[in-house]
Design a protein around this motif. Structure first.
Motif, PDB file in Angstrom:
ATOM      1  N   THR A   1       0.823  -1.208   0.000  1.00 54.06           N
ATOM      2  CA  THR A   1       0.000   0.000   0.000  1.00 54.06           C
ATOM      3  C   THR A   1       0.859   1.261   0.000  1.00 54.06           C
ATOM      4  OG1 THR A   1      -0.092  -0.160   2.395  1.00 54.06           O
ATOM      5  CG2 THR A   1      -1.952  -1.070   1.160  1.00 54.06           C
ATOM      6  N   SER A   2       0.276   2.352  -0.443  1.00 55.35           N
ATOM      7  CA  SER A   2       0.930   3.653  -0.438  1.00 55.35           C
ATOM      8  C   SER A   2      -0.146   4.728  -0.368  1.00 55.35           C
ATOM      9  CB  SER A   2       1.775   3.827  -1.700  1.00 55.35           C
ATOM     10  OG  SER A   2       2.373   5.104  -1.749  1.00 55.35           O
ATOM     11  N   PHE A   3      -0.002   5.684   0.577  1.00 56.59           N
ATOM     12  CA  PHE A   3      -1.080   6.645   0.821  1.00 56.59           C
ATOM     13  C   PHE A   3      -0.575   8.087   0.767  1.00 56.59           C
ATOM     14  CE2 PHE A   3      -2.094   2.731   3.083  1.00 56.59           C
ATOM     15  CZ  PHE A   3      -3.345   2.441   2.547  1.00 56.59           C
ATOM     16  N   ARG A   4      -1.456   8.967   0.366  1.00 56.50           N
ATOM     17  CA  ARG A   4      -1.165  10.401   0.448  1.00 56.50           C
ATOM     18  C   ARG A   4      -0.950  10.794   1.903  1.00 56.50           C
ATOM     19  NH1 ARG A   4      -3.262  13.601  -3.947  1.00 56.50           N
ATOM     20  NH2 ARG A   4      -3.745  15.228  -2.428  1.00 56.50           N
ATOM     21  N   ALA A   5      -0.214  11.867   2.101  1.00 60.36           N
ATOM     22  CA  ALA A   5       0.065  12.332   3.458  1.00 60.36           C
ATOM     23  C   ALA A   5      -1.109  13.077   4.080  1.00 60.36           C
ATOM     24  CB  ALA A   5       1.301  13.225   3.456  1.00 60.36           C
ATOM     25  N   ASP A   6      -2.100  13.452   3.290  1.00 57.54           N
ATOM     26  CA  ASP A   6      -3.243  14.209   3.808  1.00 57.54           C
ATOM     27  C   ASP A   6      -3.918  13.445   4.941  1.00 57.54           C
ATOM     28  OD1 ASP A   6      -2.524  15.705   1.669  1.00 57.54           O
ATOM     29  OD2 ASP A   6      -4.452  15.646   0.646  1.00 57.54           O
ATOM     30  N   THR A   7      -4.242  14.167   6.029  1.00 59.03           N
ATOM     31  CA  THR A   7      -4.829  13.537   7.203  1.00 59.03           C
ATOM     32  C   THR A   7      -6.210  14.117   7.486  1.00 59.03           C
ATOM     33  OG1 THR A   7      -2.662  13.111   8.187  1.00 59.03           O
ATOM     34  CG2 THR A   7      -4.546  13.098   9.674  1.00 59.03           C
ATOM     35  N   PHE A   8      -7.163  13.207   7.747  1.00 61.17           N
ATOM     36  CA  PHE A   8      -8.539  13.592   8.039  1.00 61.17           C
ATOM     37  C   PHE A   8      -8.871  13.086   9.443  1.00 61.17           C
ATOM     38  CE2 PHE A   8      -7.919  13.336   3.579  1.00 61.17           C
ATOM     39  CZ  PHE A   8      -8.782  14.223   2.960  1.00 61.17           C
ATOM     40  N   SER A   9      -8.816  13.961  10.425  1.00 66.46           N
ATOM     41  CA  SER A   9      -9.123  13.569  11.795  1.00 66.46           C
ATOM     42  C   SER A   9     -10.628  13.451  11.981  1.00 66.46           C
ATOM     43  CB  SER A   9      -8.576  14.584  12.789  1.00 66.46           C
ATOM     44  OG  SER A   9      -9.007  14.271  14.109  1.00 66.46           O
ATOM     45  N   ILE A  10     -11.074  12.368  12.601  1.00 69.08           N
ATOM     46  CA  ILE A  10     -12.520  12.205  12.798  1.00 69.08           C
ATOM     47  C   ILE A  10     -13.078  13.268  13.737  1.00 69.08           C
ATOM     48  CG2 ILE A  10     -12.374   9.735  12.329  1.00 69.08           C
ATOM     49  CD1 ILE A  10     -12.781   9.260  15.345  1.00 69.08           C
ATOM     50  N   ALA A  11     -12.214  13.842  14.571  1.00 67.00           N
ATOM     51  CA  ALA A  11     -12.679  14.900  15.486  1.00 67.00           C
ATOM     52  C   ALA A  11     -13.176  16.115  14.706  1.00 67.00           C
ATOM     53  CB  ALA A  11     -11.555  15.297  16.436  1.00 67.00           C
ATOM     54  N   LYS A  12     -12.580  16.380  13.551  1.00 68.50           N
ATOM     55  CA  LYS A  12     -12.992  17.515  12.740  1.00 68.50           C
ATOM     56  C   LYS A  12     -14.333  17.274  12.049  1.00 68.50           C
ATOM     57  CE  LYS A  12      -8.326  19.272  11.922  1.00 68.50           C
ATOM     58  NZ  LYS A  12      -7.304  19.641  10.897  1.00 68.50           N
ATOM     59  N   TYR A  13     -14.805  16.037  12.093  1.00 67.85           N
ATOM     60  CA  TYR A  13     -16.110  15.717  11.498  1.00 67.85           C
ATOM     61  C   TYR A  13     -17.172  15.505  12.576  1.00 67.85           C
ATOM     62  CZ  TYR A  13     -13.785  15.415   7.019  1.00 67.85           C
ATOM     63  OH  TYR A  13     -13.082  15.735   5.879  1.00 67.85           O
ATOM     64  N   GLY A  14     -16.849  15.968  13.800  1.00 71.17           N
ATOM     65  CA  GLY A  14     -17.832  15.960  14.871  1.00 71.17           C
ATOM     66  C   GLY A  14     -17.771  14.773  15.810  1.00 71.17           C
ATOM     67  N   ALA A  15     -16.775  13.896  15.666  1.00 73.48           N
ATOM     68  CA  ALA A  15     -16.666  12.754  16.570  1.00 73.48           C
ATOM     69  C   ALA A  15     -16.289  13.230  17.973  1.00 73.48           C
ATOM     70  CB  ALA A  15     -15.636  11.758  16.055  1.00 73.48           C
ATOM     71  N   VAL A  16     -16.871  12.569  18.984  1.00 81.87           N
ATOM     72  CA  VAL A  16     -16.638  12.932  20.384  1.00 81.87           C
ATOM     73  C   VAL A  16     -16.114  11.711  21.132  1.00 81.87           C
ATOM     74  CG1 VAL A  16     -17.695  13.801  22.505  1.00 81.87           C
ATOM     75  CG2 VAL A  16     -18.500  14.627  20.271  1.00 81.87           C
TER      76      VAL A  16
END
Length: 553
Positions: free
Chosen positions: A33-48
């Motif tokens: 596998t190989s992934f982009r460095a972009d990070t999507f934190s679930i906290a920014k989508y409203g996760a608590v």
């Protein structure tokens, strides 16, 4: 930023034996596998992360957004995150950070029924907790924990509970079976036990709605990656799965590295890792402690598996530990599509019911071949250290009558596409401290288990070798330290058996017993001090003396 696509080369792996070319040199490389460095934190989508709030929507939104924007890392930070089932997307690495606990819902209503595959057959089940289908370049990584709340789904046996645990369980709700010795979480889960082949799709039951009345019985797997390419599971601890834990299915380029799987000792069907009809992969550095088989090779069941015709092939499995399971390393019993080109090394089993376990039965079909195993150490094995069995889940076809050493005749059946085959399997450098049986080989009258080599083994067990319906079995430099010494080794209805440099406890009553007048031939006992046994070779009824050749050391 996109990292360059890499491959994991298998070409540098060691040869199996001195002077022998390792088959691994012919294995294809595993694409990684190989992934982009972009990070999507679930906290920014409203996760608590309060351990109370359901974060299903936030988690899924983060995964979807990551996939839609070309991929990257979906970050689950430290904290206690509750969620329902989620679906992965291509080019997404779901990263569960150290200190993160992902707690899946214990509410059965949060799961929907889907068409999938279960134990090798097309079936309806509750959706997996982590699911992906037809994906490419996907991963679950990190140092965190995924908990499947499996206790919400399990049946519990009274005999495996303390009195206080049982009373508390019954008082909590649920229902008991007619004998009052098994507890089920809901009436639906009990009803499922009364349905033959529950969940399996058929002409009579072909729609999801046909299974609603037993929904709670159809427990979800924890993680299923179906028809995926380039997948990685690394570092995460997976625990309390409702059913099978990690299940790559009909997928290519599979890497499982440094994962841990924990399920309770009596949890039903909680296999640790099921590689089903997968092609090209690596499993390494992982630890398993589960209620069913640990490292499992599968490829579909019966007609459906043969029609699928997708063997599990080209795998390296190494440097893993199994603390408890039904089997440590297992092939079958759903192996109808076959298994081949699998190299296993450096495994430790402690307390597994069986160590190396090859299992199948009539009706499966399929060919298991080109399996190479070395450097396996075992301790406290209640069953067989090494088992090849073509009568899985079937009553012993040739039980010995009390007081008799002869095995009754077991009739052969016609050979066809449903006849399974085990052949071309090499095992070397094995120790076992404590087992019921050191080595059992049990083929079919119509299909011998063939071409098995076991070399350099020290096995401490109640009984040594039991070899039934076999052809070209070779034991070389094998020590059998057995409690039962009448006989240390039994060979029945078998031919072309080589027992070379066998060591055993002095004063054994019988070293070798050979029976089966119609098939017993070409049994060679060589480089072995037969004089240390009271009787070197004992012959069954009508077995010709020339069937056994003893070559003095």
């Amino acid at each position: 930023m996109i990292k360059r696509l890499a491959v994991f080369s298998l070409l540098a792996l060691p040869v199996l034996a001195s002077g022998q070319t390792s088959f691994t040199s012919n294995l294809p490389p595993v694409k990684t596998t190989s992934f982009r460095a972009d990070t999507f934190s679930i906290a920014k989508y409203g996760a608590v992360a309060d351990g109370v709030t359901s974060n299903t929507t936030a988690l899924q939104q983060a995964i979807d957004a990551c996939g839609q924007k070309g991929g990257g890392v979906v970050l689950v930070p430290r904290g206690h995150w509750r969620t329902g089932p989620i679906e992965l997307r291509s080019n997404v690495n779901l990263h569960i950070a150290a200190g993160a606990l992902v707690q899946f819902s214990d509410k059965m209503a949060d799961y929907k029924l889907i068409k999938t595959n279960w134990e090798g057959l097309a079936a309806v089940r509750n959706q997996p907790q982590i699911y992906g289908k037809n994906l490419e370049n996907v991963a679950v990584t990190g140092k965190g924990i995924v908990d499947g709340a499996g206790e919400a789904w399990y049946m519990v046996q009274k005999g495996r509970s303390t009195e206080s645990e049982w009373k508390q369980l019954v008082a909590s709700g649920g229902v008991l079976n007619e004998k009052q010795d098994r507890w089920y979480p809901t009436p639906q889960s009990l009803k499922g036990t009364m349905v033959k082949e529950a969940g399996v799709l058929s002409e009579e039951k072909s729609e999801i709605k046909d299974f609603e009345e037993i929904k709670d019985y159809l427990r979800p797997d924890m993680l299923v990656l179906d028809h995926c390419k380039r997948l990685l599971l690394e570092g995460v601890t997976f625990q309390n799965s409702p059913a099978w834990t990690l299940h790559p299915m009909m997928s290519e380029d599979v890497i499982v590295r440094n994962v841990t799987v924990f399920n309770g000792p009596y949890t039903p069907n909680t296999d640790a890792l099921d590689l089903e009809s997968c092609k090209n992969g690596l499993v390494e550095g992982s630890t398993f402690d589960v209620g069913d088989d640990a490292i499992c090779i599968k490829s579909g069941r019966n007609e459906q598996g043969r029609a699928r015709a997708m063997p599990t092939e080209n795998f390296i499995i190494r440097n893993c530990k199994v603390y408890r399971a039904h089997g440590g390393f297992v092939i079958g019993s759903e192996m109808s599509g076959g298994a081949r080109n699998i190299y296993v090394s450096n495994l430790t089993f402690i307390g597994t019911d069986i160590g190396l376990r090859f299992k199948t039965t009539r009706g499966r079909g399929g060919v298991v071949e080109n399996i190479f195993i070395e450097n396996v150490d075992m301790k406290d094995i209640p069953g067989e250290a090494i088992l090849f069995d073509m009568y899985y889940m079937i009553k012993d076809p040739t039980p010995q009558v009390a007081g008799s050493k002869e095995r009754p005749v077991s009739p052969a059946k016609p050979v066809d596409e449903s006849t399974p085959q085990f052949r071309k399997i090499q095992i070397r450098n094995v120790t076992c401290n404590g087992a019921k049986t050191g080595i059992m080989v049990r083929g079919l009258p119509e299909m011998s288990i063939k071409d098995i080599s076991i070399e350099n083994a020290v096995l401490q067990s109640q009984q040594g070798l039991v070899c039934i319906e076999a052809d070209n079995i070779q034991l070389r430099n094998v020590t059998l330290l057995t409690q039962k010494t009448d006989p240390v080794m039994e060979v029945h209805n078998s031919q072309n058996i080589t027992l070379d440099n066998i060591k055993f406890a002095p004063q054994a009553a019988v070293l070798l017993r050979v029976s089966g007048a119609d098939k017993a031939k070409n049994v060679l006992l060589t480089n072995t001090d037969v004089s240390k046994a009271k009787t070197g070779v004992e012959f069954g009824q009508n077995v010709k003396k020339k069937a056994v050749v003893v070559s003095k050391k």
